[in-house]
Motif scaffolding. Structure first.
Motif, PDB file in Angstrom:
ATOM      1  N   GLU A 195       0.960  -1.237   0.070  1.00  0.00           N
ATOM      2  CA  GLU A 195      -0.130  -0.044   0.093  1.00  0.00           C
ATOM      3  C   GLU A 195       0.850   1.356  -0.040  1.00  0.00           C
ATOM      4  N   GLN A 196       0.366   2.344  -0.608  1.00  0.00           N
ATOM      5  CA  GLN A 196       0.881   3.584  -0.553  1.00  0.00           C
ATOM      6  C   GLN A 196       0.003   4.486  -0.702  1.00  0.00           C
ATOM      7  N   VAL A 197      -0.050   5.821   0.271  1.00  0.00           N
ATOM      8  CA  VAL A 197      -0.994   6.701   0.203  1.00  0.00           C
ATOM      9  C   VAL A 197      -1.056   7.769  -0.882  1.00  0.00           C
ATOM     10  N   GLY A 198      -2.125   7.755  -1.516  1.00  0.00           N
ATOM     11  CA  GLY A 198      -2.436   8.515  -2.858  1.00  0.00           C
ATOM     12  C   GLY A 198      -2.593   7.627  -4.006  1.00  0.00           C
ATOM     13  N   VAL A 199      -2.708   8.034  -4.930  1.00  0.00           N
ATOM     14  CA  VAL A 199      -3.002   7.373  -6.190  1.00  0.00           C
ATOM     15  C   VAL A 199      -1.807   7.151  -6.907  1.00  0.00           C
ATOM     16  N   ALA A 200      -1.430   5.683  -7.138  1.00  0.00           N
ATOM     17  CA  ALA A 200      -0.085   5.555  -7.899  1.00  0.00           C
ATOM     18  C   ALA A 200      -0.076   4.299  -8.779  1.00  0.00           C
ATOM     19  N   GLY A 201       0.606   4.166  -9.523  1.00  0.00           N
ATOM     20  CA  GLY A 201       0.675   2.968 -10.461  1.00  0.00           C
ATOM     21  C   GLY A 201       1.421   1.638  -9.605  1.00  0.00           C
ATOM     22  N   CYS A 202       1.015   0.462  -9.820  1.00  0.00           N
ATOM     23  CA  CYS A 202       1.415  -0.450  -9.032  1.00  0.00           C
ATOM     24  C   CYS A 202       2.926  -1.008  -9.536  1.00  0.00           C
ATOM     25  N   PRO A 203       3.742  -1.581  -8.649  1.00  0.00           N
ATOM     26  CA  PRO A 203       5.082  -1.786  -8.964  1.00  0.00           C
ATOM     27  C   PRO A 203       4.890  -3.068  -9.634  1.00  0.00           C
ATOM     28  N   SER A 204       6.046  -3.640 -10.233  1.00  0.00           N
ATOM     29  CA  SER A 204       6.119  -4.666 -10.857  1.00  0.00           C
ATOM     30  C   SER A 204       5.612  -5.910 -10.079  1.00  0.00           C
ATOM     31  N   GLY A 205       5.063  -6.775 -10.892  1.00  0.00           N
ATOM     32  CA  GLY A 205       4.558  -8.097 -10.024  1.00  0.00           C
ATOM     33  C   GLY A 205       3.486  -7.803  -9.233  1.00  0.00           C
ATOM     34  N   PHE A 206       2.930  -6.795  -9.044  1.00  0.00           N
ATOM     35  CA  PHE A 206       1.633  -6.631  -8.176  1.00  0.00           C
ATOM     36  C   PHE A 206       0.609  -6.078  -9.223  1.00  0.00           C
ATOM     37  N   THR A 207      -0.325  -7.070  -9.599  1.00  0.00           N
ATOM     38  CA  THR A 207      -1.046  -6.814 -10.839  1.00  0.00           C
ATOM     39  C   THR A 207      -2.372  -6.256 -10.520  1.00  0.00           C
ATOM     40  N   GLN A 208      -2.923  -6.626  -9.143  1.00  0.00           N
ATOM     41  CA  GLN A 208      -4.335  -5.918  -8.907  1.00  0.00           C
ATOM     42  C   GLN A 208      -4.160  -4.949  -8.399  1.00  0.00           C
ATOM     43  N   GLN A 209      -4.878  -3.821  -8.572  1.00  0.00           N
ATOM     44  CA  GLN A 209      -4.916  -2.502  -8.083  1.00  0.00           C
ATOM     45  C   GLN A 209      -6.164  -2.106  -7.637  1.00  0.00           C
ATOM     46  N   THR A 210      -6.305  -1.483  -6.496  1.00  0.00           N
ATOM     47  CA  THR A 210      -7.442  -0.964  -5.774  1.00  0.00           C
ATOM     48  C   THR A 210      -7.188   0.417  -5.445  1.00  0.00           C
ATOM     49  N   ILE A 211      -8.031   1.433  -5.829  1.00  0.00           N
ATOM     50  CA  ILE A 211      -7.897   2.845  -5.274  1.00  0.00           C
ATOM     51  C   ILE A 211      -8.828   2.857  -3.890  1.00  0.00           C
ATOM     52  N   ALA A 212      -8.645   2.740  -2.780  1.00  0.00           N
ATOM     53  CA  ALA A 212      -9.522   2.944  -1.485  1.00  0.00           C
ATOM     54  C   ALA A 212      -9.396   4.119  -0.953  1.00  0.00           C
ATOM     55  N   GLY A 213     -10.256   4.285  -0.150  1.00  0.00           N
ATOM     56  CA  GLY A 213     -10.470   5.660   0.714  1.00  0.00           C
ATOM     57  C   GLY A 213     -10.948   5.415   2.019  1.00  0.00           C
ATOM     58  N   ASP A 214     -10.968   6.593   2.871  1.00  0.00           N
ATOM     59  CA  ASP A 214     -11.558   6.433   4.425  1.00  0.00           C
ATOM     60  C   ASP A 214     -13.096   6.371   4.079  1.00  0.00           C
ATOM     61  N   SER A 215     -13.762   7.186   3.107  1.00  0.00           N
ATOM     62  CA  SER A 215     -15.032   7.231   3.107  1.00  0.00           C
ATOM     63  C   SER A 215     -15.508   7.771   1.509  1.00  0.00           C
ATOM     64  N   ALA A 216     -16.622   7.382   1.380  1.00  0.00           N
ATOM     65  CA  ALA A 216     -17.316   8.016   0.034  1.00  0.00           C
ATOM     66  C   ALA A 216     -18.410   9.043   0.070  1.00  0.00           C
ATOM     67  N   SER A 217     -18.516   9.887  -0.794  1.00  0.00           N
ATOM     68  CA  SER A 217     -19.349  11.011  -0.931  1.00  0.00           C
ATOM     69  C   SER A 217     -19.859  11.251  -2.117  1.00  0.00           C
ATOM     70  N   ALA A 218     -20.911  12.209  -2.274  1.00  0.00           N
ATOM     71  CA  ALA A 218     -21.190  12.484  -3.657  1.00  0.00           C
ATOM     72  C   ALA A 218     -20.774  13.975  -3.852  1.00  0.00           C
ATOM     73  N   GLN A 219     -20.044  14.244  -4.976  1.00  0.00           N
ATOM     74  CA  GLN A 219     -19.435  15.642  -5.314  1.00  0.00           C
ATOM     75  C   GLN A 219     -20.697  16.178  -6.090  1.00  0.00           C
ATOM     76  N   CYS A 220     -21.559  16.987  -5.745  1.00  0.00           N
ATOM     77  CA  CYS A 220     -22.690  17.491  -6.191  1.00  0.00           C
ATOM     78  C   CYS A 220     -22.344  18.736  -7.347  1.00  0.00           C
ATOM     79  N   ALA A 221     -22.823  18.796  -8.677  1.00  0.00           N
ATOM     80  CA  ALA A 221     -22.757  19.598  -9.387  1.00  0.00           C
ATOM     81  C   ALA A 221     -23.660  20.958  -9.110  1.00  0.00           C
TER      82      ALA A 221
END
Length: 305
Positions: A195-221
């Motif tokens: 794991e690494q904080v922020g959004v990044a590409g996966c290092p070699s050999g680690f092929t399954q990537q997930t972007i996770a967060g503490d919580s989810a919300s709607a960003q309303c227009a």
């Protein structure tokens, strides 16, 4: 810390916020995505020995500097002994009717006092002119008569509504962090990840990537609005040889944009008058750009198959 094979751990081996990737774990949604991250605080308070020896990470490719080992288990499962637990979410989606705008409103009124176009002559009503509403005007009708519906005028403005229901659902993720030098990372139940904080590409050999967060919300227009165009109509009457348009008219046309035969009652020496209908009530059309679901405290989790 350097790249590890047999992984050296120091005090920082605990929880970091958010992740993003698609892991092979059950896809369970939560109506309150923020609740799914409440255990993260507890995990971040876990005590790590001030100095660690080595952690066996020989079951995964070399872990680059800046990444930490983590095990991801299926939602609802518990972490093994000597692992702290953090709950994250991923794949946020808007709930039904998220960010819906309240009704827009209008101020001002429409007016139908603008001049109206009329046409006469033959069945095609090819000769045209313009008259002011409620004015008796001389016109050579010559058998056929028509008036055209027209756009209302006036000073009408609109005020947009406001978005509401800024909620999103997300897939829960349970992350397990080794808390001691003897934690069995390779033998723990679950996917072996880093794991690494922020959004990044996966290092070699680690092929399954997930972007996770503490919580989810709607960003309303933001909500917007436009005043809906209004059309004026009315009735066009003709009098044969009456310059005051008094008494009963020879013919009355109550529908706009229709060429009507009035030859039996309104001839060449004809006077006409247009009486507008009441102006239509103002109305508005709500507008809004697309809203999106977002994660707070993003982090990248990369796993081996």
């Amino acid at each position: 810390m350097g790249a590890w094979r047999r992984l050296a751990i120091a005090c920082g081996l605990v929880v970091a916020p958010a992740v993003a990737c698609v892991l092979d774990i059950p896809d369970v949604t939560s109506g309150d995505a923020s609740a799914d991250a409440k255990a993260a605080d507890a995990a971040s308070d876990a005590v790590v020995p001030p100095a660690c020896a080595t952690l066996d990470a020989s079951c995964v490719p070399t872990i680059p500097e800046g990444w930490k080992p983590v095990v991801v288990v299926a939602a609802g499962k518990s972490c093994d002994t000597d692992f702290s637990t953090a709950l994250y979410v991923s794949t946020p989606q808007l709930v039904a009717n998220a960010c819906a705008c309240s009704a827009c409103s209008t101020t001002g009124t429409h007016s139908c006092d603008a001049g109206v176009t009329f046409t006469t002559n033959t069945a095609s009503c090819i000769s045209s002119g313009s008259i002011s509403p409620n004015q008796c005007t001389a016109a050579g009708v010559n058998g056929y008569l028509q008036y055209d519906n027209y756009g209302a005028v006036g000073n009408v403005t609109c005020t947009p509504g406001a978005p509401s229901n800024a909620n999103a659902t997300a897939t829960p993720i349970t992350a397990c962090y080794p808390t001691s030098c003897s934690s069995d990372y390779c033998g723990a139940s679950g996917l072996k990840c880093i794991e690494q904080v922020g959004v990044a590409g996966c290092p070699s050999g680690f092929t399954q990537q997930t972007i996770a967060g503490d919580s989810a919300s709607a960003q309303c227009a933001a909500c917007g609005c436009t005043v809906k165009s209004a059309v004026c109509s009315g009735s066009l009457a003709c009098w044969n040889g009456d310059p005051f348009c008094g008494g009963a008219p020879g013919a009355t046309i109550a529908t706009g944009n229709v060429c009507t035969n009035v030859g039996g009652t309104c001839g060449v020496t004809t006077y006409i008058k247009f009486t507008p209908a009441l102006p239509p009530a103002p109305s508005c059309v709500q507008t809004q750009d697309a809203s999106v679901a977002v994660l707070a405290g993003e982090r990248t989790i990369c796993c081996v198959p």
